[in-house]
Design an enzyme around this catalytic site. Structure first.
Site: not given
Ligand code: UD1
Length: 454
Positions: A39-40, A133, A138, A325, A417
């Site tokens: 995903k990232n 998130c 952040r 993560d 997600r």
């Protein structure tokens, strides 16, 4: 064909907003899991397409709500997209100076990645400050300071970052940038911006994550000159333009790690592929310390051989340290591992919100600041729980697999997600789990026999 959010959500029906996941723990799992694209890496590489006016084909792109949101943001910026399964064709020839809609950007922090390529290619960019998130503040000041060092004027007005390169040729200039912290996002933003800059850019104290390396490889496949990605210093020599490419995204190390923990927590032998075992070194080492062995069966295939689970201490760190993560998933495992474990979350503040939900399932966890002390209990018990963020959702699935009775997980939008077909993949391994709409939910004590799993 243009992508629509509905299409991705239907692959995981019922939809995230009103669906719950019900699972019954205690079964052992068996078999093979196919790991999806990362995903990232996919999100940042999609933004990287903005650098190039020619056709780009991306392979191994996971079907996820976050990917769909990024696709919608790119469409709003003028990119043409076409998706066939996990292949995404993109063309950013006619991008303009339009601004991505705030409603989309606020739901996806990775949308801020657009600022680097837009500024590099067009000489100006307007990007709303991101959301993402719920795991801490952040901020983006490292991205902004790096772009300023490369000659951009940046101001924030009404929640929107306005960036512009002054001067006639509107081209960013190479610079020496030292990041105060090896931020993944800032490293990626600045690397993309530097590919089209005038001269050499040095990014010192750069993030070394595999997704940064994947982005560098993608940019290189378009003709960018980048050295040192995966080390602490990345050197980018700007080129006047980039060309089209055909590029395959790396496998998702976090999804792989999640299934490795699924094997360990259910005492089940599983194989996973494709994976890059090197990307999983920290998780493999920690699993070994806890009690499960990981065997490299083939260069891209791992086998998890479970053992007796014991306590271990974890500190999350930038790569190659233990990934933040994976923190929540390993916490789920440690709640049922013998002895007392300490988990320190050093990357994000406010990333221990799964603790309260695990406690509802009988876990013995105390929190002091960013440290969780976990005392292993013999068994968790199923309970209704609320998914608070993406990796917390995965942790609750893992805990539910090891718990007695039924666990009901609400708020699946987070899970959608970041995990492609998690329910189907787990079911294929023999997990008793199903996704149902809340209104067809039966009693809190339903057995698998009373469900659609019959
Ligand atoms: C990326 C990943 C995310 C992962 C994280 C760390 C994506 C889309 N997301 O997020 O899944 O958990 O890396 O591995 O790739 N920070 C600042 N100022 C900045 C930028 C960051 O203080 O300008 C801080 C953040 O608040 C956080 C820490 O640095 O505390 C790490 O953030 P960063 O590495 O930037 O993570 P993301 O790129 O947001």
């Amino acid at each position: 064909m243009t992508l629509s959010l509905d299409r991705i959500q239907t692959s995981a029906t019922p939809q995230g907003d009103n669906a719950v996941l019900r699972l019954w723990g205690g079964s052992s799992l068996k078999g093979h899991v196919k790991i999806s694209g990362a995903k990232n890496a996919a999100l940042v590489v999609m933004a990287g397409v903005l650098l190039c006016p020619q056709d780009c084909r991306l392979r191994n792109v996971p079907a996820l709500v976050d990917v769909e949101r990024m696709a919608q943001i790119l469409t709003a910026l003028g990119v043409k997209l076409d998706r066939q399964g996990n292949i995404l064709d993109l063309n950013a020839e006619h991008i303009g100076h339009s601004q991505a809609p705030y409603e989309l950007v606020s739901q996806l922090r990775a949308s801020f990645f657009a600022i680097g390529p837009l500024l590099a290619r067009l000489g100006s960019a307007r990007v709303p400050l991101p959301g993402g998130c719920a795991i801490g503040a952040r901020p983006v000041e490292l991205h902004v300071r790096g772009l300023q060092a490369m000659g951009a004027d940046v101001r924030i007005e009404g929640g929107v970052v306005h960036a512009e390169v002054p001067g006639r040729n509107s081209r960013l200039k190479g610079a020496k940038i030292h990041l105060d912290y090896p931020s993944v996002g800032a490293t990626e933003t600045l690397m993309m911006a530097a590919t089209l800059a005038d001269g050499e850019t040095y990014i010192e104290n750069a993030a070394q994550e595999p997704e940064v390396v994947d982005l560098a490889n993608f940019c290189r496949s378009m003709g960018a000159r980048i050295q040192g990605a995966g080390t602490k210093t990345i050197v980018i020599s700007g080129v006047p333009s980039l060309h089209g490419t055909d590029y395959s995204i790396i496998p998702d190390r976090i999804e792989a790690g999640t299934f490795m923990v699924a094997g360990a927590i259910t005492h089940s032998e599983l194989t996973l592929s494709p994976v890059v075992p090197d990307h999983l070194s920290a998780a493999i080492a920690k699993l070994r310390e806890i009690g499960s062995q990981t065997i490299v069966e083939a260069p891209d295939c791992l086998r998890i051989v479970p053992g007796q689970n014991r306590a271990a201490d974890i500190e999350t760190l930038p790569y190659p340290g233990f990934p933040t993560d994976m923190q929540a998933q390993f916490m789920a495992l440690l709640t049922v591992s013998e002895g007392s474990s300490t988990i320190s979350e050093t990357v994000f503040e406010n990333r221990l919100r799964h603790v309260a939900e695990l406690q509802r399932m009988g876990a013995d966890i105390r929190v002091k600041g960013n440290i969780a002390i976990v005392r292993g209990v013999p068994k968790l018990s199923g309970a209704p729980v609320l998914a608070t963020d993406l990796r917390a959702s995965a942790a609750l699935v893992l805990a539910g697999l090891a718990a007695d009775g039924m666990t009901t997980i609400k708020d699946l939008k987070h899970l959608d997600r970041g995990y492609e077909n998690l329910t189907a993949k787990m079911q294929q391994l023999g997990a008793k789990m199903e996704r149902v709409t809340q209104d067809v939910e039966v009693s809190e004590n339903a057995t698998p026999e009373e469900s659609t799993l019959k």
